[in-house]
Design an enzyme around this catalytic site. Structure first.
Site, PDB file in Angstrom:
ATOM      1  N   HIS A   1     -32.018  -2.869  92.568  1.00 14.54           N
ATOM      2  CA  HIS A   1     -31.913  -4.202  93.161  1.00 14.54           C
ATOM      3  C   HIS A   1     -30.848  -5.005  92.419  1.00 14.54           C
ATOM      4  O   HIS A   1     -30.280  -4.531  91.436  1.00 14.54           O
ATOM      5  CB  HIS A   1     -33.271  -4.912  93.089  1.00 14.54           C
TER       6      HIS A   1
ATOM      7  N   SER B   1     -36.543  -3.302 100.541  1.00 14.71           N
ATOM      8  CA  SER B   1     -36.495  -4.399  99.574  1.00 14.71           C
ATOM      9  C   SER B   1     -35.063  -4.850  99.280  1.00 14.71           C
ATOM     10  O   SER B   1     -34.855  -5.950  98.788  1.00 14.71           O
ATOM     11  CB  SER B   1     -37.190  -3.985  98.281  1.00 14.71           C
TER      12      SER B   1
ATOM     13  N   ASP C   1     -34.666  -1.544  86.283  1.00 10.96           N
ATOM     14  CA  ASP C   1     -34.276  -1.643  87.690  1.00 10.96           C
ATOM     15  C   ASP C   1     -32.756  -1.713  87.801  1.00 10.96           C
ATOM     16  O   ASP C   1     -32.152  -2.754  87.516  1.00 10.96           O
ATOM     17  CB  ASP C   1     -34.927  -2.878  88.321  1.00 10.96           C
TER      18      ASP C   1
END
Ligand SMILES: *[C@@H]1O[C@H](CO)[C@@H](O)[C@H](O)[C@H]1NC(C)=O
Ligand SMILES: *[C@@H]1O[C@H](CO)[C@@H](O)[C@H](O)[C@H]1NC(C)=O
Ligand SMILES: *[C@@H]1O[C@H](CO)[C@@H](O)[C@H](O)[C@H]1NC(C)=O
Length: 404
Positions: free
Chosen positions: A384, A134, A381
């Site tokens: 990312h 990702s 998160d």
């Protein structure tokens, strides 16, 4: 603890509706934001002129500092519809926008700001593949958004429900593909008979994943990266025999060789597979890992978060722990493969962006990857990167690397 869910959130599959939605959104939002028929939403200078010479000829673009920058980012959540929800920090109300006001300055030069016109001219009739997880997709979406000032691609993915994507820029005949391969080696998901949330992936550590290896020879440029998924509980196979595991108990009857074993092996076999491709004609770029250590005041599953609003200076960062071990192993495997490639008259390139990203604990979505009132089982998160955000420089770097 719902480990499985959490991991899925942190590194997991893109919602399958993304591409279908994208088409819908292009028809609705684009019109709404006045893009249709206008083409270029910004007043930013889009005229490219100077002959294109890479600054890498005289400058190490991977060593430097982040310096204040007044210029607005090239795109935002309103001008680019291709930002994945979980990284769409502006849309989800991230209050401090200071993290957008920094520019990466290498010690020996200025890193030219990404010029989408110049880039698209350069890659006319060419193709670029992203291979990885990702974060590779995060990188690709940054590129799609940078290019969205000039053109949007058509999604021509063979199967829109998979993670593999193909985007085509018709006016430039430029293709971007994504090959989902988070371990780079052949891998199998935990079986249904495994403990529900902590099942082990099966990794075939001597077999590079054929889903990308069989495809990349036809690409002009290939960006390869992987790191985070090795943190998942796994069983290790060599010659199709179970030889070890990570995050495992004695029940499997093999030693816990730790995630470092699989990460190093995977890179070794992936790079060997690349070197073994006789028909490969394109340029392969390996991206060093993005730091996994930006959780503060707790680990990812213990309330850790990334709330900083400013970059760190280089002298305030230290690479350590898992980041350091992964970095050293990846670098050693790369150097060995680079030599082997050179012996065949080929060139492997390294995007060594880890140090730069280590200075940007302020660039992650934290909790701004969803609506505040949305009922989601999500952790903060800090893995990312927000888009727009610091990883837009990965494309500044990539362009300079392709120009060499
Ligand atoms: C588009 O680019 C591909 C290479 O990526 C090339 O094979 C093909 O001929 C090009 N198509 C046109 C119409 O130029
Ligand atoms: C960590 O906790 C301390 C004390 O509560 C707080 O001052 C600090 O801002 C926190 N740091 C981050 C990055 O959240
Ligand atoms: C880091 O470097 C800057 C500028 O060179 C200096 O002002 C600062 O004191 C240094 N910080 C540390 C922790 O050494």
């Amino acid at each position: 603890m719902k480990l499985h869910l959490v991991l899925r959130f942190l590194f997991g599959p893109v919602p399958v509706y993304f591409s279908a939605l994208a088409i819908l959104i292009v028809l609705t939002n684009a019109q709404y934001f006045g893009l249709v028929g206008v083409g270029v939403p910004h007043t930013t200078k889009l005229v490219s002129s100077a002959p294109v010479v890479s600054v890498m000829k005289y400058c190490d673009i991977f060593r430097g500092e982040w310096v204040p920058d007044a210029e607005a980012p090239y795109y935002n959540h309103k001008t680019c519809y291709m930002i994945q929800e979980h990284q769409n920090c502006l849309k989800y109300g991230r209050p401090d926008l200071g993290f957008l006001k920094w520019r990466w300055r290498p010690s020996g030069c200025e890193l030219p700001r990404f010029d989408p016109v110049q880039f698209l001219k350069f890659v006319r009739h060419k193709s670029l593949a992203f291979v990885g997880d990702s974060l590779a997709r995060n990188h690709m979406q940054s590129l799609l958004c940078l290019l969205s000032q000039v053109a949007y691609p058509k999604d021509i993915s063979a199967n829109p429900t998979t993670q593999n994507k193909v985007y085509h820029y018709r006016a430039y005949n430029f293709t971007i593909s994504m090959f989902w391969s988070p371990f780079l080696v052949r891998a199998r998901e935990p079986g249904p008979d495994e403990p529900a949330r902590t099942g082990h992936y099966s990794l075939y550590l001597d077999e590079a994943d054929p889903s990308w290896v069989s495809q990349i020879s036809r690409f002009d440029y290939v960006m390869v990266s992987a790191a985070n998924w090795f943190s998942r509980p796994s069983l290790f196979y060599e010659k199709r025999r179970l030889v070890g595991c990570s995050f495992c108990s004695r029940q499997y009857g093999v030693p816990d060789l730790t995630l470092y074993y699989s990460q190093r092996r995977a890179w070794r076999v992936a790079l060997q597979a690349i070197n073994g491709l006789d028909s490969l004609r394109g340029r392969v770029v390996v991206r060093m890992l993005s730091p996994m250590s930006h959780f503060e005041n707790g680990t990812w599953d213990q309330g850790g978060d990334c709330k900083r609003t400013q970059p760190l200076r280089g002298n305030e960062t230290v690479m350590e722990g898992r980041d350091l071990q992964f970095y050293n192993a990846q670098m050693e495997e790369f150097r060995a493969a680079e030599k082997a490639a050179a012996a065949k008259g080929r060139r492997l390139m390294l995007m060594d962006a880890t140090a730069a990203m280590l200075m940007r604990p302020d660039g992650h979505p934290s909790r701004y990857g969803h609506l505040p009132n949305q009922k989601v089982q999500l952790y903060n998160d800090c893995i990312h990167w927000c888009l727009p955000g610091p990883i837009d420089i990965w494309n500044d770097m990539l362009f300079q690397m392709l120009l060499v």
